[in-house]
Design an enzyme around this catalytic site. Structure first.
Site, mmCIF file in Angstrom:
data_model
loop_
_atom_site.group_PDB
_atom_site.id
_atom_site.type_symbol
_atom_site.label_atom_id
_atom_site.label_comp_id
_atom_site.label_asym_id
_atom_site.label_seq_id
_atom_site.Cartn_x
_atom_site.Cartn_y
_atom_site.Cartn_z
ATOM 1 N N GLU A 283 25.403 18.467 53.239
ATOM 2 C CA GLU A 283 26.257 17.954 52.150
ATOM 3 C C GLU A 283 26.096 18.786 50.881
ATOM 4 O O GLU A 283 25.711 18.258 49.840
ATOM 5 C CB GLU A 283 25.844 16.525 51.777
ATOM 6 C CG GLU A 283 25.794 15.525 52.865
ATOM 7 C CD GLU A 283 25.125 14.229 52.417
ATOM 8 O OE1 GLU A 283 24.400 14.218 51.411
ATOM 9 O OE2 GLU A 283 25.325 13.232 53.089
ATOM 10 N N ARG A 322 26.170 19.416 30.897
ATOM 11 C CA ARG A 322 24.891 19.790 31.526
ATOM 12 C C ARG A 322 23.829 20.262 30.520
ATOM 13 O O ARG A 322 22.671 19.843 30.620
ATOM 14 C CB ARG A 322 25.100 20.834 32.631
ATOM 15 C CG ARG A 322 26.031 20.332 33.761
ATOM 16 C CD ARG A 322 26.005 21.229 34.989
ATOM 17 N NE ARG A 322 24.738 21.131 35.664
ATOM 18 C CZ ARG A 322 23.795 22.028 35.625
ATOM 19 N NH1 ARG A 322 23.979 23.142 34.943
ATOM 20 N NH2 ARG A 322 22.672 21.841 36.250
ATOM 21 N N CYS A 352 30.279 15.186 17.441
ATOM 22 C CA CYS A 352 29.334 14.754 16.405
ATOM 23 C C CYS A 352 27.999 14.312 16.983
ATOM 24 O O CYS A 352 27.644 13.132 16.916
ATOM 25 C CB CYS A 352 29.972 13.644 15.587
ATOM 26 S SG CYS A 352 31.482 14.220 14.838
ATOM 27 N N GLU A 353 27.289 15.226 17.580
ATOM 28 C CA GLU A 353 25.937 14.980 18.094
ATOM 29 C C GLU A 353 25.178 16.302 18.073
ATOM 30 O O GLU A 353 25.745 17.347 18.419
ATOM 31 C CB GLU A 353 25.992 14.524 19.561
ATOM 32 C CG GLU A 353 26.721 13.239 19.769
ATOM 33 C CD GLU A 353 26.029 12.298 20.741
ATOM 34 O OE1 GLU A 353 24.806 12.450 20.975
ATOM 35 O OE2 GLU A 353 26.721 11.416 21.255
#
Ligand code: LLP
Length: 430
Positions: A283, A322, A352-353
């Protein structure tokens, strides 16, 4: 700039311009706008075929893990090459159905499948459920009975192996929510008769993601295959052996195993399971999707403050989360090679971070507003993890094949942002 291994992907410079296969990426950015994900069809299918070739002696079912990138064109490219699908939700099943993927190539994993999702999967006739708990088995059995069907089910076991990867993507260690310990799994197999609508005839393991060396895989697979022998001694017929995904890729300086190296270590373990009685399943998600996509942005401003340089681009953490979530590395590649002064800078988005960054403390030729900058290795868990945070429409997606490219998901509009929302009656009345 590293632009890693030669055969890894089909993004390369011709003269001073970055190309995806035979398309100049800046032409795509001009035509489609930014931010935009750009996928290389050839890179995508090559990776699938590499794995298929490496394991051809056991003729496995390679079920691409759709969570890495579920775009319809992306998945269709793989299904057309013979891939099956590993799904984890009713939504992924819906996408698989839309593509008319052969249900007998679909495996369904996840710790929290709902009755509705289970029902739809049974009705569609999928190959196999990878179940994770007794409670889930009871629900699958009951649902199968209500539909008058009998379904194949594997148990996911947790082999308790340590994996050197980010802790959020470690899944094969005791204490994570995934799988069952061998003891519990054996007891459940012994209760087979309690589930008349299930054929409990498989085992499943997935130990984590972005794993760079074969050793944890080998350790986990050995434990799993020993367990299969034990179950067979207990009198159970095992048909499905699902070995999960997790193969790591190159983002920067990693040197992960290749498909061939992986196969060289794993195939000897499978010698006894080569007969047609067994169906070996893999998978992979990232291995197939990761290097086949880049994320392209445009520089809005270059800001110098606090003795630091910031390159502010028009893509944000809502598009590619990520780096913010795992502190992961993505190579920063301007679409045009230029000469000039180098600066040390953080490449950040407009959200805004403070966690809204793509790259920290990188040496770059000083860009100017309007220049295009791309982030490599964005094909897996890029768009699929994107959101509308800060009311930002999601980026467009483009697929390239040779000299042509097409939009495979249009950029969202502001109208898309409010689709489905409504003002309730009690707020309308004045
Ligand atoms: N099978 C199962 C049961 C899984 O949970 C996963 C991934 C896969 C297969 C595929 O794993 P892969 O071959 O892609 O490593 N968002 C994270 C990765 C999360 C992986 C979750 N499970 C990231 O961006 O690194």
């Amino acid at each position: 700039m590293i632009i890693t291994s030669i055969n890894m992907h089909h993004f390369h410079f011709k003269g001073d311009n970055l190309y995806c296969e035979d398309c100049r990426v800046s032409d795509i950015a001009e035509r489609v706008g930014t931010p935009v994900y750009v996928y290389s069809h050839k890179t995508l299918t090559d990776h699938f075929l590499k794995l298929k070739k490496a394991f051809r002696s056991v003729n496995p079912l390679i079920s691409y893990s759709m969570k890495a990138n579920a775009n319809l064109a992306f998945v269709k490219s793989l299904v057309d090459c013979g891939a099956g699908l590993d799904i984890v939700s009713g939504g992924e099943l819906y996408r698989a159905k839309k593509l008319r993927c052969d249900p007998k190539k679909i495996v369904y994993a996840g710790v929290g499948k709902t009755v509705r999702e289970i029902k739809e999967a049974i009705q569609w006739g999928i190959l196999l459920f990878n179940a994770e708990s007794l409670a889930e088995l009871e629900v699958i059995d009951r649902t199968a009975r209500s539909l008058g069907r009998k379904v194949d089910v594997s148990l996911r076991v947790n082999p308790d192996v340590d994996v050197k990867t980010h802790k959020y993507v470690t899944t094969g260690k005791k204490g994570t929510k995934f799988g069952l310990d061998f003891c519990t799994a054996r007891v459940i197999f012994a209760r087979q008769r309690d589930f008349p609508n299930l054929r409990l005839n498989g085992v499943h393991v997935h130990i984590g993601s972005q794993i760079l060396t074969y050793s944890p895989f080998v350790r986990a697979f050995r434990r799993l295959l020993d367990f299969v022998r034990l179950l067979e001694r207990d009198g159970h017929k095992i048909r499905f052996i699902d070995l999960g995904g997790g193969l790591g890729i190159i983002y920067g300086k990693e040197r992960p195993q290749t498909a061939r190296e992986f196969a060289r270590r794993v195939l000897p373990l499978l010698r006894r399971f080569k007969s047609a009685r067994y169906r070996i399943i893999f998978e992979p998600g990232r291995f197939i999707a990761g290097n086949s996509g880049i994320f392209v942005t445009k520089v809005i401003y270059v800001k110098k403050a606090n003795a630091k340089n910031f390159v502010i681009v028009d893509g944000g953490m809502n598009d590619l989360v990520r780096p913010a979530l795992y502190g992961s590395y993505h190579e920063v590649v301007p679409l045009r090679r230029t000469r000039g002064r180098k600066i040390l800078a953080d490449v950040v988005g407009p959200v805004c971070e403070s966690g809204d960054f793509f790259a920290l403390d990188r040496m770059l030729i000083e860009p100017k507003a309007g220049d295009y900058i791309s982030f490599f290795g964005a094909g897996a868990y890029g768009f699929s993890m994107s959101s509308n945070y800060n009311a930002r429409p999601r980026a467009a997606e483009v697929m390239v094949k040779g000299k042509s490219f097409e939009i495979v998901r249009r950029r969202e509009s502001y109208n898309d942002l409010v689709r489905g929302e409504r003002i309730p009656g009690f707020l309308k009345k004045k």
